[in-house]
Enzyme design. Sequence first.
Site, PDB file in Angstrom:
ATOM      1  N   ASP A  15      45.646  30.314  37.679  1.00 17.05           N
ATOM      2  CA  ASP A  15      44.223  29.997  37.499  1.00 17.05           C
ATOM      3  C   ASP A  15      43.808  29.688  36.060  1.00 17.05           C
ATOM      4  O   ASP A  15      42.754  30.149  35.597  1.00 17.05           O
ATOM      5  CB  ASP A  15      43.370  31.157  38.025  1.00 17.05           C
ATOM      6  CG  ASP A  15      43.550  31.390  39.514  1.00 17.05           C
ATOM      7  OD1 ASP A  15      44.352  30.681  40.146  1.00 17.05           O
ATOM      8  OD2 ASP A  15      42.903  32.314  40.043  1.00 17.05           O
ATOM      9  N   ASP A  55      41.982  28.571  41.719  1.00 17.56           N
ATOM     10  CA  ASP A  55      40.861  28.882  42.585  1.00 17.56           C
ATOM     11  C   ASP A  55      40.265  27.548  43.032  1.00 17.56           C
ATOM     12  O   ASP A  55      40.048  26.651  42.199  1.00 17.56           O
ATOM     13  CB  ASP A  55      39.800  29.677  41.808  1.00 17.56           C
ATOM     14  CG  ASP A  55      39.864  31.169  42.073  1.00 17.56           C
ATOM     15  OD1 ASP A  55      40.764  31.616  42.798  1.00 17.56           O
ATOM     16  OD2 ASP A  55      39.003  31.890  41.544  1.00 17.56           O
ATOM     17  N   HIS A  57      37.302  26.887  45.397  1.00 19.52           N
ATOM     18  CA  HIS A  57      36.286  27.453  46.273  1.00 19.52           C
ATOM     19  C   HIS A  57      35.331  26.408  46.852  1.00 19.52           C
ATOM     20  O   HIS A  57      34.951  25.459  46.152  1.00 19.52           O
ATOM     21  CB  HIS A  57      35.440  28.465  45.507  1.00 19.52           C
ATOM     22  CG  HIS A  57      36.194  29.671  45.038  1.00 19.52           C
ATOM     23  ND1 HIS A  57      37.060  30.374  45.835  1.00 19.52           N
ATOM     24  CD2 HIS A  57      36.188  30.315  43.831  1.00 19.52           C
ATOM     25  CE1 HIS A  57      37.557  31.389  45.157  1.00 19.52           C
ATOM     26  NE2 HIS A  57      37.054  31.373  43.937  1.00 19.52           N
ATOM     27  N   HIS A  61      31.015  30.075  48.753  1.00 15.70           N
ATOM     28  CA  HIS A  61      32.032  31.122  48.849  1.00 15.70           C
ATOM     29  C   HIS A  61      31.406  32.507  48.827  1.00 15.70           C
ATOM     30  O   HIS A  61      30.440  32.761  48.089  1.00 15.70           O
ATOM     31  CB  HIS A  61      33.045  30.985  47.710  1.00 15.70           C
ATOM     32  CG  HIS A  61      34.290  31.770  47.948  1.00 15.70           C
ATOM     33  ND1 HIS A  61      34.505  33.009  47.391  1.00 15.70           N
ATOM     34  CD2 HIS A  61      35.382  31.503  48.718  1.00 15.70           C
ATOM     35  CE1 HIS A  61      35.680  33.464  47.788  1.00 15.70           C
ATOM     36  NE2 HIS A  61      36.227  32.572  48.587  1.00 15.70           N
ATOM     37  N   HIS A  98      31.983  29.542  40.518  1.00 12.76           N
ATOM     38  CA  HIS A  98      33.052  29.089  39.628  1.00 12.76           C
ATOM     39  C   HIS A  98      34.113  28.345  40.429  1.00 12.76           C
ATOM     40  O   HIS A  98      34.309  28.595  41.620  1.00 12.76           O
ATOM     41  CB  HIS A  98      33.691  30.269  38.883  1.00 12.76           C
ATOM     42  CG  HIS A  98      34.355  31.267  39.795  1.00 12.76           C
ATOM     43  ND1 HIS A  98      33.656  32.267  40.448  1.00 12.76           N
ATOM     44  CD2 HIS A  98      35.653  31.416  40.183  1.00 12.76           C
ATOM     45  CE1 HIS A  98      34.474  32.987  41.180  1.00 12.76           C
ATOM     46  NE2 HIS A  98      35.698  32.484  41.054  1.00 12.76           N
ATOM     47  N   LYS A 133      43.967  28.275  46.175  1.00 13.04           N
ATOM     48  CA  LYS A 133      43.627  29.517  46.862  1.00 13.04           C
ATOM     49  C   LYS A 133      42.114  29.697  46.877  1.00 13.04           C
ATOM     50  O   LYS A 133      41.389  29.010  46.160  1.00 13.04           O
ATOM     51  CB  LYS A 133      44.297  30.715  46.181  1.00 13.04           C
ATOM     52  CG  LYS A 133      43.864  30.983  44.737  1.00 13.04           C
ATOM     53  CD  LYS A 133      44.727  32.070  44.125  1.00 13.04           C
ATOM     54  CE  LYS A 133      44.270  32.460  42.737  1.00 13.04           C
ATOM     55  NZ  LYS A 133      42.966  33.152  42.706  1.00 13.04           N
ATOM     56  N   CYS A 183      43.191  38.252  39.206  1.00 15.28           N
ATOM     57  CA  CYS A 183      44.114  37.387  39.952  1.00 15.28           C
ATOM     58  C   CYS A 183      45.570  37.538  39.515  1.00 15.28           C
ATOM     59  O   CYS A 183      46.478  37.473  40.355  1.00 15.28           O
ATOM     60  CB  CYS A 183      43.655  35.940  39.858  1.00 15.28           C
ATOM     61  SG  CYS A 183      42.062  35.673  40.670  1.00 15.28           S
TER      62      CYS A 183
END
Length: 248
Positions: A15, A55, A57, A61, A98, A133, A183
Site C-alpha cells: 500500500d 487499497d 476501495h 466503503h 482514501h 484489496k 496493513c
Amino acid sequence: MPAPEPFRPALLIVDVQEDFCPPNGALAVPGAREIIPIIDDLLHLPFVLKIATKDHHPPNHISFASTHPGAVPFLSTCTITNPANPAETYETQLWPDHCVAGTPGNALVPALAAAAAASTASPDARLDAVVEKGTDARVEMYSAFRAPLRSPPLASATSDLAPRLRAARVSHVFVVGLAGDFCVKHTARDSAELGWRTYVVEDAVRSVGGAQAWPGTVAELEALGVSVVHEGGEEVGWVRALRGSLTE
C-alpha cells in the site's frame, strides 16, 4: 549464518500509495515517503517474486467515516458482520475516505508505478504483479491476503496473493510498506499463519501512529512468529547473495 534451504524469497510492498503519503494524502502516514528509496533498493534484489498491493476501495466503503452519519475519522468505530454468517463480527476503526478506485490518491507512488509498467520498469526491478484489496464495500481488509473472516471466509475479500506465492514456490516472505501498525502488520501475520517464514524490514515501514506505535507492533509481530529485521541485516543479505544463483 548461511541462508536456509530452500530459500526462495518474495518481496511484498504493501500500500505505498499517494493517499498514504504526505503532504497531500487523505490518510498520510508520517514519514511515508522516506521509505521509498529503501524499497527501490530492495526492488533491485533478486527476489523470486515482487508484488505490490493497493487499497482499492469503492466510494461507499464501510471503513470510511463518511459512510456512517455522525462518525468521526480516527475516533469512531463500527461493527462489521460476515455477510455469510451474522454470528461472526469484528470491530474496526473508521478512517477518512482514501484510496478510492479511480482517484489520484489510489495511485502507487511514481517509483512503484514505474516498476509496475513494463515500458518503464528496470529489468531487475520490475514488479511481477499489483494485488488489489479492500474492494468489497462490506468489509475491512487490512491484510493483503484476506479479510479477518473465517466462518466462512469471504471470497470477495480474499486476494490471489497466496496462490501467486505458492505458484512461485516461495519459501520466505519479506514485507515492507504502509502502514506498519495496520496493513503491514496484518499482512505479515497472515503470511506467517499461512505457512511462510515471514520478515518485516522495519527500515522500509512507517506507521499511522508514528514512531511511538512501532515498538508495540514489533512485540505483536514477534509473538506471532514474524521476525523484524533491517535492510542491512543478515536476512536481506541472504537475498543479495542469491544474485545469479536462482533457477526456475
